[in-house]
Design a protein around this motif. Structure first.
Motif, short mmCIF file in Angstrom:
data_model
loop_
_atom_site.label_atom_id
_atom_site.label_comp_id
_atom_site.label_asym_id
_atom_site.label_seq_id
_atom_site.Cartn_x
_atom_site.Cartn_y
_atom_site.Cartn_z
N GLY A 495 0.78 -1.23 0.00
CA GLY A 495 0.00 0.00 0.00
C GLY A 495 0.81 1.27 0.00
O GLY A 495 0.32 2.31 0.48
N GLN A 496 2.02 1.25 -0.58
CA GLN A 496 2.90 2.42 -0.53
C GLN A 496 3.25 3.01 -1.89
O GLN A 496 3.97 4.01 -1.96
CB GLN A 496 4.21 2.04 0.19
N TYR A 497 2.72 2.45 -2.97
CA TYR A 497 3.12 2.90 -4.30
C TYR A 497 2.55 4.28 -4.63
O TYR A 497 3.13 5.02 -5.42
CB TYR A 497 2.68 1.88 -5.34
N THR A 498 1.42 4.63 -4.05
CA THR A 498 0.83 5.93 -4.36
C THR A 498 1.21 7.01 -3.35
O THR A 498 0.73 8.14 -3.44
CB THR A 498 -0.71 5.82 -4.41
N ARG A 499 2.07 6.69 -2.39
CA ARG A 499 2.48 7.70 -1.41
C ARG A 499 3.39 8.74 -2.06
O ARG A 499 3.88 8.57 -3.17
CB ARG A 499 3.19 7.02 -0.23
N ASP A 500 3.66 9.77 -1.30
CA ASP A 500 4.54 10.82 -1.79
C ASP A 500 6.00 10.38 -1.64
O ASP A 500 6.35 9.64 -0.72
CB ASP A 500 4.31 12.10 -0.99
N TRP A 501 6.83 10.79 -2.56
CA TRP A 501 8.28 10.71 -2.41
C TRP A 501 8.90 11.85 -3.20
O TRP A 501 8.21 12.54 -3.95
CB TRP A 501 8.86 9.36 -2.85
N GLU A 502 10.16 12.07 -3.01
CA GLU A 502 10.81 13.23 -3.60
C GLU A 502 10.68 13.23 -5.12
O GLU A 502 10.96 12.22 -5.77
CB GLU A 502 12.29 13.27 -3.19
N PHE A 503 10.23 14.36 -5.63
CA PHE A 503 10.08 14.64 -7.06
C PHE A 503 8.86 13.97 -7.70
O PHE A 503 8.67 14.08 -8.91
CB PHE A 503 11.35 14.27 -7.85
N LYS A 504 8.02 13.27 -6.94
CA LYS A 504 6.76 12.79 -7.51
C LYS A 504 5.84 13.99 -7.73
O LYS A 504 5.82 14.93 -6.93
CB LYS A 504 6.10 11.77 -6.60
#
Length: 536
Positions: A495-504
């Motif tokens: 359940g982590q693929y749609t989370r925020d990360w740098e430059f998304k």
């Protein structure tokens, strides 16, 4: 036992020749194994074994490339990004849109991957058809390859077109839903397990072809994701029990965790490698190295990097990653984070010339392993410079996906440049992955994964955990299996693929339509049975 080696000198090897025909799931008549009497319908493959050999060669290209399937599974995650440096690696945004989650149905790598693996399904089906009279071992290999290839399509796109081998181009391939395709794949793999040979560890040349262990591994991976594929959202206890059983069956053939993390990725036998392909690892070595990083034949292409947040998941000093040439850490890091050889300690073989003593080490390389950060060094131990003359210090920080200089971004090295830049050996299935799949199946069956995770962490020189949560297990899979084609699937399952990360892209955060890639525009035009995925 040493494995065969071959060389590929093109930095990026793309297979584009079959773009239109693959979308239609046809075989070009130039193929040496094109079915006989094609004007009157399919009558069988003349040489099934040769066609399976060709399928393995195709897989070499599909998995060895840094674009296409690798890019979809790695660059679209928090694990890899390809920042534009000046005009280098701009490529009309083809890399940036993957990391940002702003791709669309015209993306070339999405089309290429669709074409490649659908082509494999059709050609394997020809071998499997009873009219080809394939020997039992050839039949089982074709079932494995078809199962693998159809799994890639259902995993990435959520639907699979399927053409019978005797249907002509005037027939639109029927559409298999994700659940139907999953059942199809499971059936293929169950049959393959029966017919494939048992290949005991330690691995060697026999492991570059499918075996019972390889088919069991893939079946375990699919069952672990079954609740994602069928939309139930909840793993079934029977599926988790089967995952555990399959991993135990793999272990019964001698496969096991092995100490010496980076030695696993060499071309000598080990107990970890379940299935490898005879494809060059040059892409994996050179796509992140600076042009001046190594004197070996492939140079450096200065592209791929990783995010600071991914690097920070590992134990050790957050800003340096130094070590002795033998891997002894100097900054408190665990083994899997690797090391940058310290200044003044040039790397040479014991005899002082290129592999003169046959130990597999090559002169002229002071490139480290794992995550390269900070100052890099030449073979003589002197600090390297970038092309403008600055100290070659790889930084954690990047200004963005554009506007980078030659030094921004931590680089990743899993296969050692010092062992041969175009070594024909890339691992596809590995026992540590199976070990963690079993731990996850136990957790999802209300069990405790702590002991199994700590067994691996202790072997890798990491501090044991007091308990293991889902977040811990996802992080552990990231630390153990980085750049091994699994990050996208793992992040989706946890359940982590749609989370925020740098430059998304901020608009892509939380967008569950990105859990599937779009059906390529070309495919929609060629087959009206296909339906575009939501959000595209």
């Amino acid at each position: 036992m040493k494995r065969n080696r071959f060389k590929i000198f093109a930095p990026i090897a793309l297979s584009l020749a079959l773009v239109v025909s693959c979308t239609n799931l046809e075989i070009e008549e130039t193929d040496s194994n094109f079915p006989e009497n094609t004007g009157e319908g399919f009558s069988g493959v003349g040489n099934p074994a040769s066609q399976v050999d060709g399928l393995y060669n195709d897989l070499n290209g599909h998995f060895g490339d840094q674009a296409n399937y690798y890019a979809l599974t790695e660059v679209s995650t928090d694990e890899q990004l390809v920042p534009t440096r000046g005009t280098d690696w701009g490529d009309n945004g083809i890399w940036r849109t993957l990391h940002q989650h702003t791709w669309d149905a015209s993306h070339q790598y999405i089309l290429n991957t669709w074409n490649q693996f659908n082509q494999n399904v059709f050609r394997a089906s020809e071998v499997i058809d009873s009219r080809s009279n394939s020997p039992a071992d050839v039949l089982a290999e074709a079932q494995f390859i078809r199962g693998l290839s159809m799994w890639v399509i259902l995993d990435l796109y959520g639907q699979v077109p399927f053409r019978e081998v005797d249907e002509g181009p005037e027939i639109n391939p029927r559409l298999l839903s994700r659940s139907e395709a999953m059942d199809f794949v499971i059936s293929d793999l169950e049959a393959a397990i029966t017919g494939l040979p048992s290949v005991a560890a330690p691995s060697g040349d026999d492991n570059k072809r499918a075996s019972k262990a390889a088919a069991r591994f893939l079946l375990a991976r699919i069952l672990l994701n079954k609740h994602i594929y069928n939309g139930s959202g909840t793993p079934e206890s029977a599926d988790m029990a089967r995952v555990i059983s399959l991993v135990d069956e793999i272990a019964a053939e001698g496969y096991a965790l092995q100490a010496g993390y980076f030695d696993i990725f060499r071309d000598s036998p080990d107990t970890e490698t379940i299935w490898w392909l005879e494809t060059s690892v040059g892409n994996r070595i050179f796509n992140g190295l600076h042009y001046n990083s190594t004197e070996l034949g492939g140079g450096g292409w200065n592209g791929f990097s990783t995010l600071a947040e991914f690097y920070d998941m590992f134990e050790g000093d957050p800003n340096t990653n130094r070590g002795e040439l033998d891997g002894t850490p100097l900054d408190g890091q665990e083994e899997r984070r690797g090391w940058v050889p310290n200044a003044g300690t040039p790397f040479t073989s014991a005899a002082g010339t290129k592999d003169e003593n046959g130990d597999g080490f090559e002169d002229g390389s002071n490139v480290g392993f794992g995550f390269l950060i900070g100052q890099q060094y030449a073979p003589n131990g002197n600090p390297l410079k970038d092309r403008p003359g600055n100290n070659l210090e790889f930084t954690k920080e990047l200004p963005g996906l554009v506007g980078n200089n030659e030094r921004t971004g931590i680089r990743v090295q899993k296969y050692g440049a010092r062992y041969g830049e175009f070594l024909g050996h890339e691992i596809i299935f590995r026992y540590a992955d199976a070990h963690l799949m079993k731990a996850e199946a136990m957790m999802r069956s209300s069990g405790d994964a702590t002991a199994m995770v700590n067994e691996l962490r202790t072997l890798r020189g990491a501090t044991p955990l007091g308990s293991v949560s889902e977040a811990d297990l996802l992080a552990e899979r990231g630390r153990e299996l980085y750049v091994e084609f699994v990050r996208r699937g793992d992040m989706i399952r946890f359940g982590q693929y749609t989370r925020d990360w740098e430059f998304k892209d901020p608009d892509a955060v939380g967008d569950e339509t990105k859990l599937l890639f779009p059906i390529p525009n070309n495919a929609l035009l060629s087959n009206p049975n296909l339906v575009q995925n939501p959000g595209y």
